[in-house]
Design a protein around this motif. Structure first.
Motif, PDB file in Angstrom:
ATOM      1  N   THR A  50       3.721  -6.329   3.690  1.00 28.01           N
ATOM      2  CA  THR A  50       4.055  -7.302   4.728  1.00 28.01           C
ATOM      3  C   THR A  50       3.610  -8.690   4.294  1.00 28.01           C
ATOM      4  O   THR A  50       2.758  -8.851   3.417  1.00 28.01           O
ATOM      5  N   ASP A  73      13.574  -2.488   8.810  1.00 29.75           N
ATOM      6  CA  ASP A  73      12.923  -2.285   7.512  1.00 29.75           C
ATOM      7  C   ASP A  73      13.919  -2.122   6.377  1.00 29.75           C
ATOM      8  O   ASP A  73      15.039  -1.642   6.573  1.00 29.75           O
ATOM      9  N   ASP A  86       9.479  -5.223   6.147  1.00 30.05           N
ATOM     10  CA  ASP A  86      10.323  -5.611   7.273  1.00 30.05           C
ATOM     11  C   ASP A  86      11.212  -6.799   6.888  1.00 30.05           C
ATOM     12  O   ASP A  86      10.981  -7.471   5.879  1.00 30.05           O
TER      13      ASP A  86
END
Length: 128
Positions: A50, A73, A86
């Motif tokens: 992330t 995702d 993501d």
């Protein structure tokens, strides 16, 4: 097996913009993730990468295990090892390479990010 992938639901609709939004997983990163997943005892785990606001340069990378793929995702795979990120993080990671480096200073995952205009000394945060 390819080292990058576009989610199956969008593969048929690939555009130049979508094709540029890939994350490459190096051989050494795939091996290290596979080793860590094996130690966790859950073969369904993926490494979740992330990007969030923070760190000394504006954005910071986050690493963790996850066994869920969310609607927004993207999953990238190399040699059966899966890395998930993501959509918002992929905006800042597009074209990057996830690597695992071992040297005399230690061992760590590294992101080679062409979108970073600056990064801190530790490599965990960047500016874009």
């Amino acid at each position: 097996m390819p080292d990058t992938a576009i989610p199956a639901q969008t593969a048929a609709q690939t555009t130049d913009d979508t094709a540029a939004r890939v994350l490459t997983v190096s051989e050494s990163a795939a091996k290290r993730v596979a080793f860590l997943v094996a130690n966790e005892g859950n073969p369904a785990l993926m490494l979740r990468l992330t990007v969030s606001g923070g760190g000394c340069s504006g954005f910071q990378y986050g690493f963790g295990f996850d066994d869920t793929v969310n609607e927004d995702d993207f999953v990238f795979e190399r040699n059966g090892t899966r890395v998930v990120t993501d959509d918002a993080s992929l905006d800042l990671l597009a074209g990057s390479t996830l690597d695992y480096v071992e040297d005399l200073m230690g061992a760590a995952f590294q992101i080679k990010n062409p979108n970073a205009t600056a990064s801190c000394g530790c490599g965990n945060s960047f500016a874009a």
